[in-house]
Design an enzyme around this catalytic site. Structure first.
Site, PDB file in Angstrom:
ATOM      1  N   SER A 144      17.916 -45.853  -5.413  1.00 28.19           N
ATOM      2  CA  SER A 144      16.744 -45.207  -4.825  1.00 28.19           C
ATOM      3  C   SER A 144      16.497 -43.847  -5.462  1.00 28.19           C
ATOM      4  O   SER A 144      17.436 -43.151  -5.871  1.00 28.19           O
ATOM      5  CB  SER A 144      16.970 -45.028  -3.320  1.00 28.19           C
ATOM      6  OG  SER A 144      15.999 -44.176  -2.746  1.00 28.19           O
ATOM      7  N   TYR A 169      21.209 -42.157   3.983  1.00 27.02           N
ATOM      8  CA  TYR A 169      20.688 -43.259   3.163  1.00 27.02           C
ATOM      9  C   TYR A 169      20.884 -42.954   1.684  1.00 27.02           C
ATOM     10  O   TYR A 169      21.401 -43.779   0.922  1.00 27.02           O
ATOM     11  CB  TYR A 169      19.209 -43.474   3.468  1.00 27.02           C
ATOM     12  CG  TYR A 169      18.529 -44.425   2.507  1.00 27.02           C
ATOM     13  CD1 TYR A 169      18.776 -45.790   2.555  1.00 27.02           C
ATOM     14  CD2 TYR A 169      17.644 -43.952   1.534  1.00 27.02           C
ATOM     15  CE1 TYR A 169      18.159 -46.657   1.671  1.00 27.02           C
ATOM     16  CE2 TYR A 169      17.024 -44.806   0.649  1.00 27.02           C
ATOM     17  CZ  TYR A 169      17.283 -46.159   0.725  1.00 27.02           C
ATOM     18  OH  TYR A 169      16.682 -47.019  -0.167  1.00 27.02           O
TER      19      TYR A 169
END
Length: 345
Positions: A144, A169
């Site tokens: 990501s 995350y």
């Protein structure tokens, strides 16, 4: 090729699985169909793939062949179930695994941290072990853009430091990169991480800004504009994400400077857009102006993301093709269509 796609009921996973199956690859697609967001959208994606079952709730332990793509099969499976993953990998002897399963959501990780250990760490470790034990040639996995964290240099390059995450995350995604590098070095299989940048388009997630904005604007409700609109994002259309992902699958992995078959690539639109300009595109496509509620920056967010995609282009020859206007028009056409099970009128 015989390819395992995890997270196949998800936004990116379903699109990648369809593209691979449409060209004739044998694709085993798995997903745990969790309820992080409305599962009606996940089942609609599966139906688009030709995956049907007698009831809406597909049970674990059965394999469904697609009615659209003869070489595509679906099983409901959680990658955190080590025995299930091991049994599948040993039985099928995949050439490539594409791991797109993850607990998503930057803000959700602030309030629900333990859910990220399940898929993003335990589940990913199970995938790495399956690669190690069954002779997988290439693991491609989703990372990501959030791993860049507090990095203020833009555009982000794969060689930039990524040791200042601002959400759990992001930390789990960086952990996945480190774990994959270790396994690639120790056990000799190729591993490639893809840092995706703000993906949008038809069949997108309902917790992402395009769906949230469109739904609110059409309903005449205010949209939440964080950091008072002073944000920029490298919005990336779903087809460009799929192009880049499959380009990496098809291109032999390169050996890096440390003599390891491990690489990281940004996949972004290569054109960072001001949040207020993005909202204007949504307003244009909706045909009305949004009511705006300006709010401060949320925990876990960053002010700007911007992708340097030179490395991906050099490795695969692939570069983003879609303008923001084209992508928003395609998204809104889908949003208003019968295909969208969550549409509002």
């Amino acid at each position: 090729m015989k390819i395992l796609i995890t997270g196949a009921a998800g936004f990116i996973g379903s699109a990648v699985a369809q593209r691979l199956a449409s060209r004739g690859d044998t694709v085993i697609a798995i997903d745990n169909i969790n309820d992080y967001y409305d599962i009606r959208l996940k089942y609609a994606r599966l139906r688009r793939m030709g995956i049907y079952y007698g009831s809406e709730d597909i049970p674990c332990g059965i394999r469904i062949q697609s009615s659209v793509y003869p070489s595509l099969y679906f099983e409901r499976m959680d990658i955190a179930d080590k025995k299930a993953v091991d049994d599948l990998a040993y039985t099928e002897q995949f050439d490539t695994i594409v791991n797109l399963a993850a607990q998503a959501g930057v803000r959700y990780s602030i309030t629900n941290p333990y859910s990220y250990l399940h898929s993003n760490l335990t589940g990913f470790l199970n995938i790495l072990e399956a690669c190690r034990n069954t002779g997988i040639k290439h693991l491609v996995f989703a990372s990501s853009s959030s791993v860049y964290g507090l990095n203020e240099k833009t555009p982000y390059s794969e060689t930039d430091k990524t040791d200042t995450p601002v959400s759990l995350y992001a930390a789990t995604k960086k952990s996945d990169e480190l774990m994959a590098h270790a396994y690639s070095k120790l056990y000799g299989f190729a591993a490639t991480g893809l840092r995706y940048f703000t993906v949008y388009g038809p069949w997108g997630r309902p917790d992402m800004s395009p769906m949230l904005f469109a739904s609110a604007i059409i309903a005449g409700e205010p949209i939440k504009v964080f950091n008072h609109g002073d944000m920029m994002r490298d919005f990336t259309y779903i087809d460009d994400i799929v192009d880049g992902t499959i380009g990496v699958i098809d291109t032999p992995a390169a050996i890096n400077d440390n003599n390891v078959f491990f690489n990281i690539y940004n996949i972004g639109g290569a054109n960072s857009v001001k949040l207020m300009d993005f909202i204007k595109e949504i307003e244009r496509a909706c045909g009305r102006e949004a009511k705006k509620e300006f709010l401060p920056m949320q925990p876990g967010d960053v002010q700007c993301t911007s992708a340097d995609t030179t490395a991906l282009e050099c490795h695969t020859g692939i570069r983003p093709r879609h303008t923001l206007s084209e992508g928003i028009d395609a998204f809104m056409a889908w949003y208003r269509s019968e295909d969208n099970p969550l549409r509002s009128h």
